[in-house]
Design a protein around this motif. Structure first.
Motif, PDB file in Angstrom:
ATOM      1  N   ARG A  73      43.627  36.347  36.364  1.00 46.98           N
ATOM      2  CA  ARG A  73      43.476  35.613  37.544  1.00 46.98           C
ATOM      3  C   ARG A  73      43.477  33.958  37.426  1.00 46.98           C
ATOM      4  NH1 ARG A  73      44.755  36.099  42.063  1.00 46.98           N
ATOM      5  NH2 ARG A  73      44.977  38.150  41.600  1.00 46.98           N
TER       6      ARG A  73
ATOM      7  N   VAL B 274      36.030  40.324  39.487  1.00 49.31           N
ATOM      8  CA  VAL B 274      37.756  39.923  39.152  1.00 49.31           C
ATOM      9  C   VAL B 274      38.647  41.555  39.421  1.00 49.31           C
ATOM     10  CG1 VAL B 274      40.233  38.617  38.830  1.00 49.31           C
ATOM     11  CG2 VAL B 274      37.398  37.887  40.283  1.00 49.31           C
TER      12      VAL B 274
ATOM     13  N   ASP C 254      40.542  43.097  41.371  1.00 53.95           N
ATOM     14  CA  ASP C 254      41.939  43.449  41.130  1.00 53.95           C
ATOM     15  C   ASP C 254      42.694  44.574  40.687  1.00 53.95           C
ATOM     16  OD1 ASP C 254      41.883  40.767  41.865  1.00 53.95           O
ATOM     17  OD2 ASP C 254      42.510  39.615  40.265  1.00 53.95           O
TER      18      ASP C 254
ATOM     19  N   VAL D  86      36.963  31.751  43.689  1.00 54.09           N
ATOM     20  CA  VAL D  86      36.898  32.751  42.079  1.00 54.09           C
ATOM     21  C   VAL D  86      35.876  31.442  41.479  1.00 54.09           C
ATOM     22  CG1 VAL D  86      38.254  32.284  40.189  1.00 54.09           C
ATOM     23  CG2 VAL D  86      39.485  33.340  42.033  1.00 54.09           C
TER      24      VAL D  86
END
Length: 332
Positions: free
Chosen positions: A94, A166, A170, A228
Motif C-alpha cells: 500500500r 490496511v 486490502d 493511510v
C-alpha cells in the motif's frame, strides 16, 4: 539478550541469505537491533561489506506474548497485534501505491524451510534516522522533513475503502461492524481497565477518566473518509535514503483511519519539528479526542508489557506514568 530467548544468528540466517545472494557471499556478522518489542530486527553484514536487514516474527522475538487483551490475534480487529508478515507485506504494497518510501522488500518467506519462523529481508538503508540527521545537520534534516511532509500528504489524501487495518481491508476482509470513533472508544475503555487493575491512581480516577473519554467521543460527527496512517510515525521511525529521501519503517500497524491519529502522535514525537508537518485542515474535536485516546493507549500498552521480560521495563513504566498523569490532568 534476554535469558531463555533464542534469537537469529549467523548460522540460522545463512540459508536465508543464500536464498537471495546465492553462495558467493557469506555472513560476516549479525547484529540484533534492540529497539523492537514485536519482531526481531537484524542487520546482517556480508563478507563484501554489504549489508541487509532481516525481520523475524517468532515467539522468542515478541515480548507481548501472553500480555495482550482478548481479540488481539483476530486479523479483522482494527487494533489486532500489529505484528506479522501479512501485516508487513500488506503495508509495503500500500505504501508503494500511494508513493511512500519504505525499505525495498527482497524476500518474504512463510515456508519455515529457510528459518523456523516467518521471515523477511529488506534493503539496509544506511543513512541513519531522521532524528540523528536533525541533530547532526539541521538544514539537511529540514530538507528530508519537507519531503516527509509531501509523502504524508500523499498517504493522508488517499481515500481508503473502509476503516481498518490496511492488510485486512486490502485483502478483502470484512469491514468492522462499528464506526472508527466507536472502535477507538472501546479500545480506550480496555486501556482504562488495564490501568485500573495496575495503578492506584488510575483506580481512584477511573470514573473521571471514562467520563472525559465519553464527553470527547460524544462531540464527534461520524466520518466516512479515511487516509493511510502509519500510526507511530516519528523521526526515529524515519530513515534517510541515499538521496536524502525519507524512508519509513515499523510499518505493520498501517491503518485506514482518521488522519488526526497520525498528527496527534507526530505532534508528541516530533516536538518543535512538527510545524513542518502540520495540517491546518484537521478537525480540532478529533484532535482532542485522539490525543486523549493516545495518552491512555500509552498507559495500557506499557503497563502490559512491563509485566513480561521486556529488557527496558523501567522505561516502559516511565512512559505509562507520564501519560497517566497527562490523562488525569486533561480538561474537557
Amino acid at each position: 539478550m534476554t535469558a531463555g530467548r533464542a534469537f537469529a544468528d549467523a548460522g540460522t540466517l545463512t540459508p536465508v541469505l543464500r536464498e537471495v545472494y546465492g553462495t558467493d557471499r557469506r555472513v560476516a556478522s549479525v547484529d540484533r537491533l534492540l529497539n523492537g518489542s514485536k519482531k526481531g530486527v537484524h542487520r546482517v553484514t556480508l563478507d563484501d561489506a554489504t549489508s541487509t536487514i532481516v525481520y523475524v516474527w517468532s515467539a522468542d522475538d515478541d515480548y507481548w506474548g501472553g500480555l495482550l487483551p482478548e481479540g488481539h490475534d483476530d486479523p479483522s480487529n482494527p487494533f489486532a497485534h500489529a505484528s506479522g508478515i501479512d501485516f508487513f507485506e500488506g503495508a509495503t504494497r500500500r505504501l508503494a501505491v500511494v508513493g511512500a518510501r519504505s525499505p525495498r522488500l527482497l524476500l518474504a518467506d512463510r515456508s519455515q524451510n529457510l528459518y523456523p519462523a516467518d521471515i523477511a529481508m529488506v534493503e539496509d538503508v544506511r543513512g541513519g534516522t531522521l532524528e540523528a540527521l536533525l541533530g547532526r545537520d539541521p538544514d539537511a534534516g529540514r530538507r528530508t522533513l519537507a519531503r516527509l511532509s509531501e509523502m504524508l500528504r500523499s498517504m493522508h489524501s488517499y481515500r481508503a475503502p473502509a476503516f481498518g487495518r490496511v492488510a485486512w481491508i486490502d485483502g478483502g476482509g470484512a469491514r468492522p461492524d462499528m464506526t472508527c470513533e466507536q472502535a477507538y472508544l472501546e479500545r480506550t475503555l480496555v486501556n482504562i481497565a488495564t490501568a485500573v487493575s495496575r495503578d492506584a491512581r488510575a483506580a481512584d480516577g477511573a470514573a473521571v477518566l471514562e467520563e472525559k473519554l465519553r464527553i470527547l467521543h460524544a462531540a464527534l460527527e461520524p466520518r466516512a473518509d479515511f487516509g493511510v496512517v502509519h500510526g507511530e510515525l516519528c523521526a526515529e521511525h524515519t530513515l534517510v535514503g541515499p538521496d536524502g529521501e525519507p524512508v519509513v519503517i515499523d510499518i505493520e500497524g498501517l491503518m485506514y483511519t482518521d488522519i488526526e491519529v497520525e498528527h496527534c502522535w507526530m505532534r508528541m514525537r516530533f516536538g518543535p519539528y512538527y510545524e513542518a508537518l502540520r495540517n491546518p485542515d484537521l478537525d480540532p474535536r478529533r484532535v482532542e479526542f485522539y490525543q486523549y485516546v493516545m495518552h491512555l493507549d500509552l498507559v495500557g500498552g506499557p503497563l502490559r508489557i512491563a509485566e513480561g521480560d521486556f529488557p527496558n521495563r523501567d522505561w516502559m513504566l516511565g512512559v505509562a506514568d507520564f501519560h497517566l498523569r497527562k490523562a488525569l490532568a486533561h480538561e474537557v
